[in-house]
Motif scaffolding. Sequence first.
Motif, PDB file in Angstrom:
ATOM      1  N   ASN A   1      59.095  12.408 -41.433  1.00 44.22           N
ATOM      2  CA  ASN A   1      58.664  11.407 -40.458  1.00 44.22           C
ATOM      3  C   ASN A   1      59.841  10.998 -39.575  1.00 44.22           C
ATOM      4  O   ASN A   1      61.002  11.046 -39.991  1.00 44.22           O
TER       5      ASN A   1
ATOM      6  N   THR B   1      57.275  13.494 -26.902  1.00 41.92           N
ATOM      7  CA  THR B   1      56.492  14.376 -27.778  1.00 41.92           C
ATOM      8  C   THR B   1      57.223  14.726 -29.071  1.00 41.92           C
ATOM      9  O   THR B   1      56.605  14.768 -30.135  1.00 41.92           O
TER      10      THR B   1
ATOM     11  N   SER C   1      59.293  12.803 -30.483  1.00 40.76           N
ATOM     12  CA  SER C   1      59.411  11.553 -31.241  1.00 40.76           C
ATOM     13  C   SER C   1      58.225  11.314 -32.169  1.00 40.76           C
ATOM     14  O   SER C   1      58.303  10.487 -33.077  1.00 40.76           O
ATOM     15  N   VAL C   2      57.120  12.023 -31.951  1.00 44.12           N
ATOM     16  CA  VAL C   2      55.956  11.883 -32.844  1.00 44.12           C
ATOM     17  C   VAL C   2      55.837  13.098 -33.774  1.00 44.12           C
ATOM     18  O   VAL C   2      54.831  13.275 -34.448  1.00 44.12           O
ATOM     19  N   GLN C   3      56.877  13.900 -33.810  1.00 43.52           N
ATOM     20  CA  GLN C   3      56.897  15.063 -34.699  1.00 43.52           C
ATOM     21  C   GLN C   3      57.017  14.612 -36.159  1.00 43.52           C
ATOM     22  O   GLN C   3      57.586  13.556 -36.448  1.00 43.52           O
TER      23      GLN C   3
ATOM     24  N   GLY D   1      52.761  16.722 -36.534  1.00 36.88           N
ATOM     25  CA  GLY D   1      52.973  15.705 -35.515  1.00 36.88           C
ATOM     26  C   GLY D   1      51.702  14.938 -35.258  1.00 36.88           C
ATOM     27  O   GLY D   1      50.638  15.296 -35.774  1.00 36.88           O
ATOM     28  N   ASP D   2      51.793  13.881 -34.479  1.00 36.31           N
ATOM     29  CA  ASP D   2      50.621  13.064 -34.157  1.00 36.31           C
ATOM     30  C   ASP D   2      50.714  12.624 -32.705  1.00 36.31           C
ATOM     31  O   ASP D   2      51.320  11.599 -32.379  1.00 36.31           O
ATOM     32  N   SER D   3      50.120  13.415 -31.820  1.00 40.38           N
ATOM     33  CA  SER D   3      50.230  13.175 -30.384  1.00 40.38           C
ATOM     34  C   SER D   3      49.519  11.907 -29.925  1.00 40.38           C
ATOM     35  O   SER D   3      49.694  11.475 -28.783  1.00 40.38           O
TER      36      SER D   3
ATOM     37  N   PHE E   1      50.254   9.009 -30.495  1.00 37.07           N
ATOM     38  CA  PHE E   1      51.225   7.950 -30.227  1.00 37.07           C
ATOM     39  C   PHE E   1      52.133   8.242 -29.037  1.00 37.07           C
ATOM     40  O   PHE E   1      52.981   7.415 -28.694  1.00 37.07           O
ATOM     41  N   VAL E   2      51.981   9.401 -28.413  1.00 37.51           N
ATOM     42  CA  VAL E   2      52.812   9.726 -27.249  1.00 37.51           C
ATOM     43  C   VAL E   2      52.651   8.700 -26.128  1.00 37.51           C
ATOM     44  O   VAL E   2      53.647   8.186 -25.605  1.00 37.51           O
TER      45      VAL E   2
ATOM     46  N   LEU F   1      54.304   5.106 -27.099  1.00 42.00           N
ATOM     47  CA  LEU F   1      55.763   5.146 -27.157  1.00 42.00           C
ATOM     48  C   LEU F   1      56.357   5.334 -25.766  1.00 42.00           C
ATOM     49  O   LEU F   1      57.401   4.748 -25.439  1.00 42.00           O
TER      50      LEU F   1
ATOM     51  N   ASN G   1      52.229  17.791 -31.646  1.00 49.33           N
ATOM     52  CA  ASN G   1      52.824  16.644 -30.968  1.00 49.33           C
ATOM     53  C   ASN G   1      52.809  16.775 -29.445  1.00 49.33           C
ATOM     54  O   ASN G   1      53.260  15.875 -28.742  1.00 49.33           O
TER      55      ASN G   1
END
Length: 265
Positions: free
Chosen positions: A169, A191, A193-195, A206-208, A210-211, A214, A243
């Motif tokens: 995380n 991108t 940063s959510v990896q 990842g979870d895109s 939250f792009v 953020l 991500n």
Amino acid sequence: MILMSGPCVIESYDNLAKIASMLEPIAKNPKIDFYFKSSFDKANRTSLDSYRGPGLQEGLKTLERIKKEFGYKLITDIHESHQAQALSEVVDVIQIPAFLCRQTDLIVAVAKSDKIINIKKGQFMNPKDMKHSVLKAIKTRGGSLANYEESKKYGIWLTERGSTFGYGNLVVDMRSLEIMREFAPVIFDATHSVQMPGAGDGKSGGDSRFVPSLSRAAAAVGVDGFFMETHFDPSIALSDGPNMIKTQELEKLVNQLLAIEEISK
């Protein structure tokens, strides 16, 4: 506002050209300093079996073709010092990957070129310690001080891409944007940063979702630009799909960031 965007890795010329074409409305926006991004080699994939890219020679030929067809400025990663000369003949920004942000020989080799250097902050780094990486580049180019104006003068940028938080995380400490901006222009890599490193059983997750949030937060804090990897279908991307943001959704987000930036001023 600086914007670096494109697919994580060169998959094929056709895919690269399709994404480059979809990015034209953003690239032509007079409020944006646009750089098209893609890697010729992903040298730090989790698994030996993962796709890495076409390699240096073929990759640069493909990027140069994109440059001629679309008129884009280019950014790509460097992995070894001997690649600096070949990259400087094609791209406009040479990027030091996060895992290599302390590699003196690599930074010096890139600094000997006349290209902008984008140094990504390692996921393991204290943001204030990135000043030393900046100084390596500045001193190689004949300077002696690391502050915002000097770094801008010598063409040195820093990129925030999250910090390791436990296993698998990353989190973004927005304070690092202000800390690093004391001694260099700062780009926010939304991108990566959510990896979620190693979360995909032999590959990163990842979870895109939250792009956007953020990115908007970084715009409110104040940054010089954004790095956002994009693909017309992240589900089939050969690297970092989870991500990446869909190219079809990018312009809406970019316009939001421009609006926040204007309000912040």
